[in-house]
Design a protein around this motif. Structure first.
Motif, PDB file in Angstrom:
ATOM      1  N   GLY A  16       0.792  -1.215   0.000  1.00  0.00           N
ATOM      2  CA  GLY A  16       0.000   0.000   0.000  1.00  0.00           C
ATOM      3  C   GLY A  16       0.824   1.265   0.000  1.00  0.00           C
ATOM      4  O   GLY A  16       0.409   2.279   0.555  1.00  0.00           O
ATOM      5  N   VAL A  17       2.002   1.222  -0.637  1.00  0.00           N
ATOM      6  CA  VAL A  17       2.831   2.434  -0.745  1.00  0.00           C
ATOM      7  C   VAL A  17       2.100   3.362  -1.705  1.00  0.00           C
ATOM      8  O   VAL A  17       1.881   3.025  -2.869  1.00  0.00           O
ATOM      9  CB  VAL A  17       4.258   2.100  -1.237  1.00  0.00           C
ATOM     10  N   GLU A  18       1.715   4.530  -1.199  1.00  0.00           N
ATOM     11  CA  GLU A  18       0.874   5.456  -1.962  1.00  0.00           C
ATOM     12  C   GLU A  18       1.573   6.796  -2.117  1.00  0.00           C
ATOM     13  O   GLU A  18       2.117   7.344  -1.157  1.00  0.00           O
ATOM     14  CB  GLU A  18      -0.448   5.638  -1.229  1.00  0.00           C
ATOM     15  N   ILE A  19       1.533   7.309  -3.351  1.00  0.00           N
ATOM     16  CA  ILE A  19       2.167   8.593  -3.654  1.00  0.00           C
ATOM     17  C   ILE A  19       1.360   9.267  -4.759  1.00  0.00           C
ATOM     18  O   ILE A  19       0.819   8.587  -5.643  1.00  0.00           O
ATOM     19  CB  ILE A  19       3.647   8.380  -4.070  1.00  0.00           C
ATOM     20  N   PRO A  20       1.230  10.597  -4.736  1.00  0.00           N
ATOM     21  CA  PRO A  20       0.527  11.274  -5.824  1.00  0.00           C
ATOM     22  C   PRO A  20       1.202  10.957  -7.173  1.00  0.00           C
ATOM     23  O   PRO A  20       2.422  10.799  -7.245  1.00  0.00           O
ATOM     24  CB  PRO A  20       0.665  12.760  -5.488  1.00  0.00           C
ATOM     25  N   ALA A  21       0.388  10.879  -8.224  1.00  0.00           N
ATOM     26  CA  ALA A  21       0.899  10.502  -9.543  1.00  0.00           C
ATOM     27  C   ALA A  21       1.944  11.480 -10.079  1.00  0.00           C
ATOM     28  O   ALA A  21       2.771  11.107 -10.907  1.00  0.00           O
ATOM     29  CB  ALA A  21      -0.260  10.373 -10.534  1.00  0.00           C
ATOM     30  N   ASP A  22       1.926  12.721  -9.588  1.00  0.00           N
ATOM     31  CA  ASP A  22       2.883  13.710 -10.104  1.00  0.00           C
ATOM     32  C   ASP A  22       4.121  13.842  -9.206  1.00  0.00           C
ATOM     33  O   ASP A  22       4.876  14.797  -9.325  1.00  0.00           O
ATOM     34  CB  ASP A  22       2.219  15.067 -10.305  1.00  0.00           C
ATOM     35  N   ARG A  23       4.331  12.887  -8.313  1.00  0.00           N
ATOM     36  CA  ARG A  23       5.485  12.916  -7.411  1.00  0.00           C
ATOM     37  C   ARG A  23       6.300  11.644  -7.569  1.00  0.00           C
ATOM     38  O   ARG A  23       5.784  10.596  -7.927  1.00  0.00           O
ATOM     39  CB  ARG A  23       5.036  13.003  -5.939  1.00  0.00           C
ATOM     40  N   GLY A  24       7.563  11.743  -7.245  1.00  0.00           N
ATOM     41  CA  GLY A  24       8.443  10.588  -7.197  1.00  0.00           C
ATOM     42  C   GLY A  24       9.021  10.490  -5.799  1.00  0.00           C
ATOM     43  O   GLY A  24       8.932  11.425  -5.011  1.00  0.00           O
ATOM     44  N   ALA A  25       9.623   9.357  -5.488  1.00  0.00           N
ATOM     45  CA  ALA A  25      10.212   9.192  -4.156  1.00  0.00           C
ATOM     46  C   ALA A  25      11.266   8.095  -4.171  1.00  0.00           C
ATOM     47  O   ALA A  25      11.182   7.148  -4.955  1.00  0.00           O
ATOM     48  CB  ALA A  25       9.139   8.850  -3.128  1.00  0.00           C
ATOM     49  N   LEU A  26      12.252   8.245  -3.303  1.00  0.00           N
ATOM     50  CA  LEU A  26      13.235   7.209  -2.993  1.00  0.00           C
ATOM     51  C   LEU A  26      13.165   6.981  -1.491  1.00  0.00           C
ATOM     52  O   LEU A  26      13.246   7.935  -0.707  1.00  0.00           O
ATOM     53  CB  LEU A  26      14.653   7.659  -3.343  1.00  0.00           C
TER      54      LEU A  26
END
Length: 181
Positions: A77-87
């Motif tokens: 369930g790792v959730e992030i807005p579609a316009d963002r990235g993350a490490l």
């Protein structure tokens, strides 16, 4: 018309697939976090920990050293807005890990990498991206699970340069350890 070359067709038909077949996981052996609502990450490292139940320790001990690796850390369930990235670097039994810790750290198990799927402010669906991640736990880390009473998973937001990010817009729903069946 394009000529048909039978040899080329035959070689394509006999090529081995390059896709790794998914394997079933056991029920969670150790549940570190499962909440009704997703848990948001901040730029600071986040550690979830629990005591390994005796039956879980037995199952983990029996799985150590198997080939291929059978102990799996799962983050769902790792959730992030579609316009963002993350490490997010993931560490096992290293609650002291920081953004400067990396793949050479003995507790490092992998990195959650999410690339933006649309431009910031882009047109289209605004639905968040939701993914699940699995990490093989091998060697000394796997052996430690069978001998320790506690386990900790530390999620460390990173920038790729060893620095802490200014902001993080990511959450997760569940963290657990299971075995491959």
């Amino acid at each position: 018309q394009t000529p048909v070359v039978p040899g080329a067709i035959a070689s394509v038909a006999t090529a081995a697939p390059a896709v790794r077949v998914a394997q079933r996981l056991s029920a969670p052996v150790v549940e570190l976090h499962q909440g009704a609502a997703p848990r948001a990450l901040t730029p600071e490292p986040t550690t979830v920990q629990t005591t390994i139940p005796p039956q879980g320790r037995e199952k983990l001990t029996a799985s150590v050293g198997a080939a291929p690796p059978t102990v799996i850390l799962r983050i769902e369930g790792v959730e992030i807005p579609a316009d963002r990235g993350a490490l997010v670097n993931v560490f096992l039994n290293r609650p002291d890990a920081t953004a400067a810790s990396g793949p050479d750290d003995p507790g490092y198990v992998g990195t959650i990498a999410v690339v933006a799927s649309q431009a910031p402010g882009g047109v289209g669906h605004k639905h968040p991206v939701i993914r699940n991640f699995s990490f093989d736990i091998t060697g000394k880390l796997a052996a430690s699970l069978g001998s320790d009473n506690n386990v900790a998973v530390t999620l460390v937001p990173a920038t790729g340069t060893g620095k802490k990010p200014d902001a993080v817009n990511l959450s997760y729903s569940r963290v657990y350890i299971a075995t491959r069946q």
